[in-house]
Write a protein that holds these residues in place. Structure first.
Motif, PDB file in Angstrom:
ATOM      1  N   ALA A   5       1.078  -1.243  -0.140  1.00 46.61           N
ATOM      2  CA  ALA A   5      -0.028   0.008   0.049  1.00 46.61           C
ATOM      3  C   ALA A   5       0.798   1.400  -0.236  1.00 46.61           C
ATOM      4  N   HIS A   6       2.328   1.091   0.328  1.00 45.52           N
ATOM      5  CA  HIS A   6       3.110   2.350   0.343  1.00 45.52           C
ATOM      6  C   HIS A   6       4.578   1.888   0.017  1.00 45.52           C
ATOM      7  N   ASN A   7       5.021   2.434  -0.944  1.00 40.92           N
ATOM      8  CA  ASN A   7       6.585   2.439  -0.849  1.00 40.92           C
ATOM      9  C   ASN A   7       6.944   3.559  -1.688  1.00 40.92           C
ATOM     10  N   HIS A   8       8.336   3.540  -2.048  1.00 45.67           N
ATOM     11  CA  HIS A   8       9.070   4.534  -2.887  1.00 45.67           C
ATOM     12  C   HIS A   8       9.994   3.766  -3.752  1.00 45.67           C
ATOM     13  N   LEU A   9       9.440   3.001  -4.759  1.00 41.47           N
ATOM     14  CA  LEU A   9       9.993   1.858  -5.578  1.00 41.47           C
ATOM     15  C   LEU A   9      10.856   2.810  -6.511  1.00 41.47           C
ATOM     16  N   GLY A  98      -0.337  11.479  -2.886  1.00 40.59           N
ATOM     17  CA  GLY A  98       0.231  11.310  -1.789  1.00 40.59           C
ATOM     18  C   GLY A  98       1.736  11.056  -2.234  1.00 40.59           C
ATOM     19  N   GLU A  99       2.838  11.358  -1.135  1.00 40.89           N
ATOM     20  CA  GLU A  99       2.295  11.320   0.098  1.00 40.89           C
ATOM     21  C   GLU A  99       2.374  12.583   0.698  1.00 40.89           C
ATOM     22  N   ILE A 100       1.393  12.911   1.394  1.00 44.49           N
ATOM     23  CA  ILE A 100       1.204  14.399   1.904  1.00 44.49           C
ATOM     24  C   ILE A 100       1.074  14.304   3.300  1.00 44.49           C
ATOM     25  N   LEU A 173      -3.826   6.202   6.340  1.00 42.63           N
ATOM     26  CA  LEU A 173      -2.809   6.797   7.132  1.00 42.63           C
ATOM     27  C   LEU A 173      -1.803   5.879   6.944  1.00 42.63           C
ATOM     28  N   HIS A 174      -0.613   5.986   6.337  1.00 40.95           N
ATOM     29  CA  HIS A 174       0.563   5.144   6.244  1.00 40.95           C
ATOM     30  C   HIS A 174       1.079   5.098   7.555  1.00 40.95           C
ATOM     31  N   ALA A 175       1.706   3.791   7.832  1.00 38.08           N
ATOM     32  CA  ALA A 175       2.037   3.443   9.248  1.00 38.08           C
ATOM     33  C   ALA A 175       1.689   4.034  10.304  1.00 38.08           C
ATOM     34  N   THR A 223       5.602  -1.330   2.964  1.00 35.58           N
ATOM     35  CA  THR A 223       6.971  -1.261   3.398  1.00 35.58           C
ATOM     36  C   THR A 223       7.383   0.112   3.620  1.00 35.58           C
ATOM     37  N   ASP A 224       7.012   0.923   3.175  1.00 35.72           N
ATOM     38  CA  ASP A 224       7.574   2.446   2.968  1.00 35.72           C
ATOM     39  C   ASP A 224       9.043   2.138   2.524  1.00 35.72           C
ATOM     40  N   ALA A 225       9.569   1.156   1.686  1.00 41.43           N
ATOM     41  CA  ALA A 225      11.010   1.049   1.208  1.00 41.43           C
ATOM     42  C   ALA A 225      11.178   2.109   0.150  1.00 41.43           C
TER      43      ALA A 225
HETATM   44 ZN   LIG Z   1       6.685   7.091   2.369  1.00 46.02          ZN
END
Ligand SMILES: [Zn+2]
Length: 287
Positions: A5-9, A98-100, A173-175, A223-225
């Motif tokens: 649902a949320h990463n920075h690939l 996002g992400e904001i 609401l990430h993490a 992951t937010d990787a």
């Molecule tokens: Zn992030």
């Protein structure tokens, strides 16, 4: 079928590793991911990456682009930021916002020499809030889901979300690391909450208890990787040359840990997460 649902690939730190990462995605069965941009200079890379992976590719990988100005990057925005953001969003009807968000931590608790904040002008909270609300309004106008970063500002976030129009599909609401008491009021406004395996570190007892109680139909996994490296037992994938980076394929281990935490069979959790992901991120595709 694991959905991030949320990463920075599209992070430059991943560029040399991308073929290997996509191979690992296929091996562990990661088929969907929301690839977030955080500042004007990384939006082109998000667009290029998400456009370059054939969708669906041979292993059915769908990368969903998301464009936004992160609260850490608000202070360094250019005068053209909003027009540029609008251009990226209107160019791709599938793109999310996002992400904001809001971050009081960088103002009050971050170390002055934190290397992640080097070169950034730390925007005061009222400036962060104005930029956040502008992006939220753009998301509503374009009917896009939103991904929100919030640290140490959950009261202000709830107050803000309670007083403005919100995206029809909801927001992530990430993490999420706020209090258990705020889960219900956020959920009533349309919130989803993504579990991050960094919360498996022993010191995060409170957060593990919190994620045991998030309503199942609002739960996602992320992951937010390359950020938020989980403890070694939950980070089976590593980069030998860059051991501090969180590998995006660690998502599968996060699913397994969350299934244990929720006392659910992994296939049941996986199916639920897929439903939730589709409802939030894929339902806004034009017919
Ligand atoms: Zn992030």
């Amino acid at each position: 079928m694991h959905f991030d649902a949320h990463n920075h690939l599209a992070s430059p730190s991943f560029t040399p590793h991308l073929p290997a990462i996509l191979g690992d995605y296929a091996t562990v069965g990661i088929t969907r991911a929301v690839v977030n941009g955080t500042e004007e200079s990384d939006w082109p890379a998000v667009a290029t990456l998400c456009g370059s992976v054939l969708q669906p590719s041979t292993f059915n990988l769908q990368l969903l682009p998301s464009y936004g100005l992160h609260p850490w990057d608000v202070g360094n925005r250019s005068p053209a930021w909003l027009e540029s953001l609008r251009t990226y969003l209107t160019a791709d009807p599938s793109a999310a916002v996002g992400e904001i968000g809001l971050d009081r931590w960088i103002l009050n608790r971050a170390r002055p020499d934190d290397p992640r904040l080097a070169g950034l002008r730390r925007a005061p909270l009222d400036e962060q809030l104005a930029v956040f609300q502008t992006q939220l309004a753009l998301a509503v106008a374009l009917d896009r889901p939103v991904t929100i970063h919030c640290i140490d500002a959950f009261g202000l976030l709830l107050e803000t979300l309670s007083s403005v129009p919100l995206p029809r599909r909801g927001f992530l609401l990430h993490a999420y690391s706020g209090s258990a008491e705020l889960v219900a009021p956020f959920a009533a406004l349309g919130a989803y909450f993504s579990f991050n395996a960094a919360y498996l570190a022993p010191r995060h007892t409170r957060l593990r208890e919190l994620y045991q109680k998030i309503p199942l139909d609002r739960l996602l996994v992320e992951t937010d990787a390359p950020a938020m490296l989980p403890p070694p037992a939950h980070a089976p994938h590593t980069f030998a040359a860059a051991p501090t980076l969180n590998h995006p394929a660690n998502l599968a281990a996060a699913y397994a840990a969350l299934a244990t935490l929720r006392d659910l069979p992994l296939p049941a959790l996986t199916a639920q997460i897929a439903d939730n992901y589709r409802r939030l991120f894929l339902a806004h595709f034009p017919a």
